[in-house]
Design an enzyme around this catalytic site. Structure first.
Site, PDB file in Angstrom:
ATOM      1  N   ASN A   1       9.969  10.334  -0.669  1.00 31.47           N
ATOM      2  CA  ASN A   1       9.713  10.174  -2.111  1.00 31.47           C
ATOM      3  C   ASN A   1      10.922  10.502  -2.978  1.00 31.47           C
ATOM      4  OD1 ASN A   1       7.245   9.068  -1.793  1.00 31.47           O
ATOM      5  ND2 ASN A   1       6.073  10.919  -2.253  1.00 31.47           N
TER       6      ASN A   1
ATOM      7  N   SER B   1       1.735  14.279  -2.614  1.00 33.42           N
ATOM      8  CA  SER B   1       2.972  13.507  -2.525  1.00 33.42           C
ATOM      9  C   SER B   1       4.048  14.044  -3.462  1.00 33.42           C
ATOM     10  CB  SER B   1       2.704  12.029  -2.822  1.00 33.42           C
ATOM     11  OG  SER B   1       1.835  11.872  -3.897  1.00 33.42           O
TER      12      SER B   1
ATOM     13  N   GLU C   1       5.308  13.385   7.167  1.00 32.62           N
ATOM     14  CA  GLU C   1       6.347  14.365   6.834  1.00 32.62           C
ATOM     15  C   GLU C   1       5.701  15.746   6.766  1.00 32.62           C
ATOM     16  OE1 GLU C   1       9.660  12.427   3.966  1.00 32.62           O
ATOM     17  OE2 GLU C   1       7.671  12.558   3.126  1.00 32.62           O
TER      18      GLU C   1
ATOM     19  N   HIS D   1       2.149  15.099   4.972  1.00 40.21           N
ATOM     20  CA  HIS D   1       2.254  13.973   4.045  1.00 40.21           C
ATOM     21  C   HIS D   1       2.189  12.647   4.802  1.00 40.21           C
ATOM     22  CE1 HIS D   1       4.823  11.573   0.983  1.00 40.21           C
ATOM     23  NE2 HIS D   1       3.568  11.550   0.621  1.00 40.21           N
TER      24      HIS D   1
HETATM   25  C1  LIG Z   1       6.742   0.521 -11.147  1.00 39.35           C
HETATM   26  C2  LIG Z   1       6.128   1.916 -11.267  1.00 39.35           C
HETATM   27  C3  LIG Z   1       7.097   3.046 -11.481  1.00 39.35           C
HETATM   28  C4  LIG Z   1       6.496   4.406 -11.324  1.00 39.35           C
HETATM   29  C5  LIG Z   1       7.374   5.389 -10.677  1.00 39.35           C
HETATM   30  C6  LIG Z   1       6.652   6.625 -10.212  1.00 39.35           C
HETATM   31  C7  LIG Z   1       6.840   6.874  -8.770  1.00 39.35           C
HETATM   32  C8  LIG Z   1       5.788   7.733  -8.105  1.00 39.35           C
HETATM   33  C9  LIG Z   1       5.449   7.179  -6.727  1.00 39.35           C
HETATM   34  C10 LIG Z   1       4.818   8.185  -5.841  1.00 39.35           C
HETATM   35  C11 LIG Z   1       4.427   7.573  -4.548  1.00 39.35           C
HETATM   36  C12 LIG Z   1       3.407   8.298  -3.772  1.00 39.35           C
HETATM   37  C13 LIG Z   1       3.223   7.610  -2.445  1.00 39.35           C
HETATM   38  C14 LIG Z   1       3.608   8.449  -1.304  1.00 39.35           C
HETATM   39  O1  LIG Z   1       3.571   9.671  -1.377  1.00 39.35           O
HETATM   40  C15 LIG Z   1       4.069   7.867  -0.032  1.00 39.35           C
HETATM   41  C16 LIG Z   1       3.640   6.467   0.299  1.00 39.35           C
HETATM   42  O2  LIG Z   1       2.701   6.229   0.991  1.00 39.35           O
HETATM   43  S1  LIG Z   1       4.609   5.256  -0.303  1.00 39.35           S
HETATM   44  C17 LIG Z   1       3.895   3.779   0.285  1.00 39.35           C
HETATM   45  C18 LIG Z   1       4.429   3.443   1.628  1.00 39.35           C
HETATM   46  N1  LIG Z   1       3.836   2.182   2.079  1.00 39.35           N
HETATM   47  C19 LIG Z   1       4.478   1.042   2.024  1.00 39.35           C
HETATM   48  O3  LIG Z   1       5.635   0.971   1.643  1.00 39.35           O
HETATM   49  C20 LIG Z   1       3.679  -0.173   2.456  1.00 39.35           C
HETATM   50  C21 LIG Z   1       4.486  -1.408   2.415  1.00 39.35           C
HETATM   51  N2  LIG Z   1       3.677  -2.549   2.862  1.00 39.35           N
HETATM   52  C22 LIG Z   1       3.491  -2.847   4.149  1.00 39.35           C
HETATM   53  O4  LIG Z   1       3.968  -2.199   5.070  1.00 39.35           O
HETATM   54  C23 LIG Z   1       2.667  -4.089   4.404  1.00 39.35           C
HETATM   55  O5  LIG Z   1       2.637  -4.851   3.251  1.00 39.35           O
HETATM   56  C24 LIG Z   1       1.198  -3.767   4.886  1.00 39.35           C
HETATM   57  C25 LIG Z   1       1.216  -3.154   6.291  1.00 39.35           C
HETATM   58  C26 LIG Z   1       0.454  -2.842   3.928  1.00 39.35           C
HETATM   59  C27 LIG Z   1       0.409  -5.073   4.934  1.00 39.35           C
HETATM   60  O6  LIG Z   1       1.138  -6.001   5.652  1.00 39.35           O
HETATM   61  P1  LIG Z   1       1.303  -7.508   5.175  1.00 39.35           P
HETATM   62  O7  LIG Z   1       2.078  -8.259   6.205  1.00 39.35           O
HETATM   63  O8  LIG Z   1       1.815  -7.468   3.791  1.00 39.35           O
HETATM   64  O9  LIG Z   1      -0.205  -8.050   5.106  1.00 39.35           O
HETATM   65  P2  LIG Z   1      -1.254  -8.267   6.248  1.00 39.35           P
HETATM   66  O10 LIG Z   1      -2.561  -8.060   5.554  1.00 39.35           O
HETATM   67  O11 LIG Z   1      -1.008  -9.572   6.936  1.00 39.35           O
HETATM   68  O12 LIG Z   1      -1.081  -7.081   7.289  1.00 39.35           O
HETATM   69  C28 LIG Z   1      -0.167  -7.123   8.390  1.00 39.35           C
HETATM   70  C29 LIG Z   1      -0.830  -6.519   9.614  1.00 39.35           C
HETATM   71  O13 LIG Z   1      -1.180  -5.157   9.348  1.00 39.35           O
HETATM   72  C30 LIG Z   1      -2.590  -4.975   9.509  1.00 39.35           C
HETATM   73  N3  LIG Z   1      -3.089  -4.029   8.517  1.00 39.35           N
HETATM   74  C31 LIG Z   1      -2.725  -3.974   7.232  1.00 39.35           C
HETATM   75  N4  LIG Z   1      -3.356  -2.996   6.609  1.00 39.35           N
HETATM   76  C32 LIG Z   1      -4.145  -2.399   7.527  1.00 39.35           C
HETATM   77  C33 LIG Z   1      -5.055  -1.303   7.500  1.00 39.35           C
HETATM   78  N5  LIG Z   1      -5.299  -0.626   6.389  1.00 39.35           N
HETATM   79  N6  LIG Z   1      -5.691  -0.987   8.649  1.00 39.35           N
HETATM   80  C34 LIG Z   1      -5.472  -1.652   9.779  1.00 39.35           C
HETATM   81  N7  LIG Z   1      -4.620  -2.707   9.898  1.00 39.35           N
HETATM   82  C35 LIG Z   1      -3.975  -3.066   8.769  1.00 39.35           C
HETATM   83  C36 LIG Z   1      -3.179  -6.347   9.304  1.00 39.35           C
HETATM   84  O14 LIG Z   1      -4.418  -6.484   9.962  1.00 39.35           O
HETATM   85  C37 LIG Z   1      -2.126  -7.243   9.908  1.00 39.35           C
HETATM   86  O15 LIG Z   1      -2.295  -7.294  11.285  1.00 39.35           O
HETATM   87  P3  LIG Z   1      -1.911  -8.644  12.085  1.00 39.35           P
HETATM   88  O16 LIG Z   1      -2.341  -8.379  13.491  1.00 39.35           O
HETATM   89  O17 LIG Z   1      -0.432  -8.783  11.971  1.00 39.35           O
HETATM   90  O18 LIG Z   1      -2.667  -9.737  11.417  1.00 39.35           O
HETATM   91  N1  NAI Z   2      -1.945   6.606  -2.729  1.00 35.06           N
HETATM   92  C1  NAI Z   2      -0.871   6.803  -1.956  1.00 35.06           C
HETATM   93  O1  NAI Z   2      -0.130   5.857  -1.637  1.00 35.06           O
HETATM   94  C2  NAI Z   2      -0.568   8.171  -1.449  1.00 35.06           C
HETATM   95  C3  NAI Z   2      -1.220   9.282  -1.950  1.00 35.06           C
HETATM   96  N2  NAI Z   2      -0.921  10.522  -1.458  1.00 35.06           N
HETATM   97  C4  NAI Z   2      -1.616  11.699  -1.976  1.00 35.06           C
HETATM   98  O2  NAI Z   2      -2.921  11.740  -1.379  1.00 35.06           O
HETATM   99  C5  NAI Z   2      -3.861  12.298  -2.309  1.00 35.06           C
HETATM  100  C6  NAI Z   2      -5.021  11.330  -2.507  1.00 35.06           C
HETATM  101  O3  NAI Z   2      -4.527  10.089  -2.964  1.00 35.06           O
HETATM  102  P1  NAI Z   2      -5.414   8.751  -2.871  1.00 35.06           P
HETATM  103  O4  NAI Z   2      -6.229   8.760  -1.629  1.00 35.06           O
HETATM  104  O5  NAI Z   2      -4.500   7.618  -3.139  1.00 35.06           O
HETATM  105  O6  NAI Z   2      -6.394   8.944  -4.126  1.00 35.06           O
HETATM  106  P2  NAI Z   2      -7.802   8.235  -4.405  1.00 35.06           P
HETATM  107  O7  NAI Z   2      -7.972   8.231  -5.878  1.00 35.06           O
HETATM  108  O8  NAI Z   2      -7.908   6.960  -3.648  1.00 35.06           O
HETATM  109  O9  NAI Z   2      -8.846   9.268  -3.739  1.00 35.06           O
HETATM  110  C7  NAI Z   2      -9.067  10.575  -4.157  1.00 35.06           C
HETATM  111  C8  NAI Z   2     -10.486  10.961  -3.743  1.00 35.06           C
HETATM  112  O10 NAI Z   2     -10.668  12.365  -3.954  1.00 35.06           O
HETATM  113  C9  NAI Z   2     -11.991  12.564  -4.440  1.00 35.06           C
HETATM  114  N3  NAI Z   2     -12.036  13.871  -5.095  1.00 35.06           N
HETATM  115  C10 NAI Z   2     -11.460  14.239  -6.264  1.00 35.06           C
HETATM  116  N4  NAI Z   2     -11.699  15.552  -6.507  1.00 35.06           N
HETATM  117  C11 NAI Z   2     -12.426  16.019  -5.442  1.00 35.06           C
HETATM  118  C12 NAI Z   2     -12.958  17.297  -5.088  1.00 35.06           C
HETATM  119  N5  NAI Z   2     -12.791  18.363  -5.856  1.00 35.06           N
HETATM  120  N6  NAI Z   2     -13.655  17.401  -3.925  1.00 35.06           N
HETATM  121  C13 NAI Z   2     -13.816  16.342  -3.105  1.00 35.06           C
HETATM  122  N7  NAI Z   2     -13.324  15.105  -3.395  1.00 35.06           N
HETATM  123  C14 NAI Z   2     -12.644  14.953  -4.543  1.00 35.06           C
HETATM  124  C15 NAI Z   2     -12.231  11.375  -5.365  1.00 35.06           C
HETATM  125  O11 NAI Z   2     -13.616  11.160  -5.589  1.00 35.06           O
HETATM  126  C16 NAI Z   2     -11.558  10.249  -4.577  1.00 35.06           C
HETATM  127  O12 NAI Z   2     -12.470   9.606  -3.703  1.00 35.06           O
HETATM  128  C17 NAI Z   2      -3.059  12.631  -3.579  1.00 35.06           C
HETATM  129  O13 NAI Z   2      -2.646  13.961  -3.496  1.00 35.06           O
HETATM  130  C18 NAI Z   2      -1.865  11.685  -3.474  1.00 35.06           C
HETATM  131  O14 NAI Z   2      -0.728  12.142  -4.160  1.00 35.06           O
HETATM  132  C19 NAI Z   2       0.005  10.728  -0.461  1.00 35.06           C
HETATM  133  C20 NAI Z   2       0.648   9.663   0.087  1.00 35.06           C
HETATM  134  C21 NAI Z   2       0.431   8.289  -0.386  1.00 35.06           C
END
Ligand SMILES: CCCCCCCCCCCCCC(=O)CC(=O)SCCNC(=O)CCNC(=O)[C@H](O)C(C)(C)COP(=O)(O)OP(=O)(O)OC[C@H]1O[C@@H](n2cnc3c(N)ncnc32)[C@H](O)[C@@H]1OP(=O)(O)O
Ligand code: NAI
Length: 279
Positions: free
Chosen positions: A185, A144, A177, A165
């Site tokens: 991000n 990420s 992506e 991604h």
């Molecule tokens: C403060 C800290 C500062 C630090 C700064 C540093 C920054 C660094 C950050 C780097 C980030 C890295 C991350 C990245 O690279 C990219 C990302 O992924 S960012 C994350 C993006 N995701 C979101 O923004 C998620 C937002 N949330 C949602 O969309 C919803 O909340 C969610 C779908 C997760 C859950 O929905 P919600 O209505 O809240 O709850 P429900 O439990 O009722 O779910 C609704 C609906 O969806 C179904 N469902 C949920 N999860 C799953 C699943 N895993 N599998 C299957 N189905 C799922 C659930 O069953 C519900 O279905 P219904 O039929 O509607 O009941």
């Molecule tokens: N958490 C998030 O929302 C997102 C995370 N990512 C990226 O995805 C990657 C994984 O993130 P998460 O699943 O959240 O982390 P996580 O901590 O849930 O899982 C990482 C897994 O990798 C395993 N692991 C570590 N070293 C290993 C190795 N050498 N060989 C095999 N397995 C190994 C660990 O045991 C663990 O189960 C990271 O690069 C993260 O930046 C990207 C998008 C969203």
């Protein structure tokens, strides 16, 4: 079969992957992202091998996939529970697990890495994989924050290496992506950073900031809930890595609170506690 081949063709400029057929996918890292990607790959008909460091972790990954599939099926097969159960079994049959990366990549068309967000650890893994995987195998990272060129420099297959991604939770988020320079991000990270700064400066409680962003902007989760959902260790890895690359950028200054929570093993939802408690 089309899903991964389509993403690969869109994202990789190399002619070496233009007519690629992706049947066998190896996913390395069975955490929240790896398990989610395995689920999507298996649901779209690919044969998937999920690799992690222990059988216990892999058992948990399969449980996560099963739980998520049940939620999907509840909606998709609302009136046909038997067909839903059949779908779950069919998808699970497409997923095998392994702790031996060498055997797991044999016959693999695509290796997708989703391990910890640490450049050195990712490079070590890909350097090994480069020697173990067949010549035709395409490599991709779910990083990420790290530049794909830095990760791929550990291999000799630059024409078959890219970024895919996915977003968390993978089965629900519709974006992947794969273009150079991720967009989400770049906007999302400064927002999360600013939330924690507001809190640390005492401008609002975590709860108030979360509620404000949910009610005021309509986000499904506030920044602290979302950070716990992503994983505070992953966020800290990202922050530390960017600070190393750009030490004078005040945006990447360390957060005392984040460092403390991670040192205490409070990594968010996955460990039962982060900014909030989950048990
Ligand atoms: C403060 C800290 C500062 C630090 C700064 C540093 C920054 C660094 C950050 C780097 C980030 C890295 C991350 C990245 O690279 C990219 C990302 O992924 S960012 C994350 C993006 N995701 C979101 O923004 C998620 C937002 N949330 C949602 O969309 C919803 O909340 C969610 C779908 C997760 C859950 O929905 P919600 O209505 O809240 O709850 P429900 O439990 O009722 O779910 C609704 C609906 O969806 C179904 N469902 C949920 N999860 C799953 C699943 N895993 N599998 C299957 N189905 C799922 C659930 O069953 C519900 O279905 P219904 O039929 O509607 O009941
Ligand atoms: N958490 C998030 O929302 C997102 C995370 N990512 C990226 O995805 C990657 C994984 O993130 P998460 O699943 O959240 O982390 P996580 O901590 O849930 O899982 C990482 C897994 O990798 C395993 N692991 C570590 N070293 C290993 C190795 N050498 N060989 C095999 N397995 C190994 C660990 O045991 C663990 O189960 C990271 O690069 C993260 O930046 C990207 C998008 C969203």
């Amino acid at each position: 079969m089309a899903f991964f081949a389509h993403q690969i063709r869109r994202g990789f400029s190399s002619s070496a992957v233009r007519n690629v057929v992706i049947k066998q996918v190896t996913i390395i890292g069975g955490g929240q992202m790896g398990a989610g990607i395995a689920q999507v790959a298996a649901s779209t008909g690919h044969s998937v091998t999920l690799v992690d460091t222990s059988d216990d972790i892999l058992k948990k990954s399969i449980k996560t996939i099963e739980g998520s599939l049940k939620r999907v099926v509840k909606k998709k097969f609302a009136d046909k529970p038997e067909a839903g159960e059949e779908f779950i079994q069919k998808v699970l049959k497409n997923v095998s697990t392994s702790t031996d990366v060498g055997s797991a990549v044999q016959g693999s068309d695509l290796v997708l890495e989703a391990i910890v967000e640490n450049l050195k650890i990712k490079q070590d893994l890909f350097s090994r994989l480069d020697k173990l995987a067949p010549a035709h195998t395409i490599f991709a990272s779910n990083t990420s924050s790290l530049p794909i060129s830095d990760i791929s420099s550990a291999t000799n297959r630059l024409d078959r290496f890219g970024g895919l991604h996915f977003f968390n939770p993978v089965p629900m988020m519709k974006l992947v992506e794969d273009t150079p320079g991720f967009i989400v991000n770049r906007l999302f990270v400064p927002y999360l950073y600013e939330a924690i700064r507001l809190y640390e400066r005492g401008h609002g409680s975590k709860e108030d900031i979360d509620i404000a962003m949910k009610l005021g902007v309509g986000y499904p989760m506030g920044p602290f809930e979302l950070s716990d959902y992503i994983g505070l260790d992953t966020i800290k890895f990202i922050m530390d890595g960017w600070r190393e690359m750009d030490p004078d950028n005040t945006l990447f200054a360390p957060s005392e609170l984040m460092d403390k929570l991670v040192a205490e093993g409070k990594l968010g939802k996955k460990t039962g506690e982060g900014f909030y408690k989950y048990k």
